[in-house]
Write an enzyme that holds these catalytic residues in place. Structure first.
Site, PDB file in Angstrom:
ATOM      1  N   CYS A 202     -37.260 -13.312 182.911  1.00 51.06           N
ATOM      2  CA  CYS A 202     -37.293 -13.157 181.455  1.00 51.06           C
ATOM      3  C   CYS A 202     -38.730 -13.190 180.961  1.00 51.06           C
ATOM      4  O   CYS A 202     -39.530 -14.029 181.384  1.00 51.06           O
ATOM      5  CB  CYS A 202     -36.477 -14.272 180.795  1.00 51.06           C
ATOM      6  SG  CYS A 202     -36.548 -14.262 178.979  1.00 51.06           S
TER       7      CYS A 202
ATOM      8  N   CYS B 191     -52.844 -16.696 163.730  1.00 55.35           N
ATOM      9  CA  CYS B 191     -51.941 -16.521 164.870  1.00 55.35           C
ATOM     10  C   CYS B 191     -52.600 -15.693 165.961  1.00 55.35           C
ATOM     11  O   CYS B 191     -51.936 -15.250 166.891  1.00 55.35           O
ATOM     12  CB  CYS B 191     -50.617 -15.893 164.423  1.00 55.35           C
ATOM     13  SG  CYS B 191     -50.787 -14.281 163.635  1.00 55.35           S
TER      14      CYS B 191
END
Length: 433
Positions: free
Chosen positions: A73, A388
């Site tokens: 994943c 961010c």
């Protein structure tokens, strides 16, 4: 298999960095001070991307990833690294970017903000894949457009992780399963919402199945035909509204499941508190919040009594911010405007009037034009910048410090996304004497 190489550090995506014959090799799954062999999957003249194939010398920071899907994943990239080591690595990424890109150094490093490492993600987009009788739901595999065959997800709240397999069964039974693109997840304080992104409206049999699932798992379904269209409530229609709270400021924020909010509500509370401590808003001051979104920081600033202007590029978010200001009895000293802040100019910024302080919370592209528009002579005394992307923060810090006369007083990281390489940070700039 290659000869063992020594990993010097981590890059901003969590890859180990090695130097081989004058070329930089970025190696997935390798940690600093480890000796590893690797296999390259992308070779360029100046660098290579590779996967670690064997660990010869193991770092003391290496741990066994608890998630059975780690490695396939692509949702997490750092589960093999001890949690506090992840935080320290992100702090070094921030410091390195400030030095290398911005040629600046913070006078003080702020203690890292971090919280629980599991079950933190209250927003997520779970992609859907249907091939024959096989249904997959979750995140993409590493370096692939194939959806990982998830049966659980440790970063989602446990009660949501438990629904991955039941949701797969539900999708398999729907007539619209092949038109279902993804499910947008929004976990609020009083309701959990699943937004089905599908251009085809569920038929009566589908609707019955969705209602049964909603009743059993205590969730609310919304439907969205196109990404450009607003999502709408399907069932149940009498569920509580989606919201999160910031008790320290007596604020409750309502929002819709497709509107941007931070994915980690607990860390967001701490982040807002730190931003207010650094900004120190006072009654009577004029303060701007640029890239304000739904007013996450704006309303906390307004609670101080300061006259507050929030600016954002999307009308929908400005409308939501105005609603929240009214809900929290802060409409009297707040104002929200729609503006493309990426096109900010010094002339336009001057027309907004003088601000004593600013808070800037841009997306990954940063706030370069806004920082260039700030007057070196009459700019705000204090700027708090929430980022961010440490690279664009460093680029903008270069402008603020070397062109606009600010001092970088403090900076630190915010571990909003544990087990990923994502670096959220906060910086405090003060006008120099």
């Amino acid at each position: 298999m290659t000869a063992p190489v020594l990993i010097e550090s981590l890059d901003f995506e969590g890859h180990g960095i090695a130097r081989v014959d004058g070329k930089t090799v970025f190696i997935d799954g390798a940690l600093p001070r480890e000796s590893v062999s690797y296999k390259s999957y992308r070779i360029k003249p100046r660098f290579e991307n590779a996967e670690a194939t064997q660990i010869h010398t193991t770092s003391h920071l290496r741990v066994n990833p608890p998630c059975p899907h780690f490695g396939s994943c692509g949702g997490c990239s750092m589960q093999h690294m001890e949690f506090t080591g992840q935080v320290a690595a992100k702090q070094r990424v921030l410091e390195d970017n400030l030095k290398r890109i911005g040629n600046v150094k913070a006078q003080m490093l702020l203690p890292a903000i971090y919280g629980p490492e599991w079950g933190y993600r209250q927003r997520a987009r779970l992609s859907v894949s249907v091939k024959g009788n096989e249904v997959r739901l979750g995140f993409f595999e590493k370096r692939s457009k194939i959806i990982a065959d998830l049966k659980e997800c440790r970063v989602l709240p446990p009660h949501i992780s438990k629904q991955i397999l039941p949701l797969r069964q539900l999708i398999k039974s729907l007539s619209i399963k092949e038109q279902l693109l993804h499910i947008e997840l929004a976990v609020g304080e009083h309701v959990d919402i699943l937004v089905l992104r599908t251009p085809i409206k569920p038929n009566k049999a589908d609707q019955a199945l969705l209602k049964k699932y909603a009743d059993e798992w205590k969730v609310q379904f919304w439907l969205q035909a196109k990404s450009s269209e607003a999502a709408s409530i399907f069932y149940p229609t009498d569920a509580p509204q989606l919201s999160y709270s910031m008790p320290e400021f007596g604020i409750v924020m309502r929002y819709k499941p497709t509107e941007f909010t931070q994915v980690n509500h607990r860390i967001n509370r701490t982040l807002v508190a730190r931003a207010m401590n650094l900004l120190a808003p006072q009654a009577g001051e004029s303060i701007a919040d640029f890239f304000c979104g739904v007013g996450n920081f704006t309303l906390a600033i307004a609670r101080s009594g300061a006259k507050t202007l929030g600016m954002e590029g999307l009308q929908q978010l400005v409308d939501r911010a105005n609603e929240s200001a009214a809900d929290n009895q802060l409409a009297g000293n707040t104002q929200f405007k729609v503006a493309n802040l990426f096109d900010m100019t010094e002339h336009w910024l001057k027309k907004l009037g003088h601000f004593d302080k600013m808070l800037i919370d841009p997306p990954r592209d940063g706030a370069h034009e806004l920082c260039k528009a700030i007057s070196a002579k009459n700019g705000p005394q204090r700027i708090v910048y929430v980022s961010c992307n440490p690279a664009t923060l460093a680029r903008d810090a270069d402008v603020l410090v070397h062109e606009k006369g600010y001092v970088l007083k403090a900076a630190g990281i915010v571990n909003m996304f544990p087990h990923t390489a994502h670096v959220e940070s906060i910086a405090w700039f003060e006008k120099g004497e």
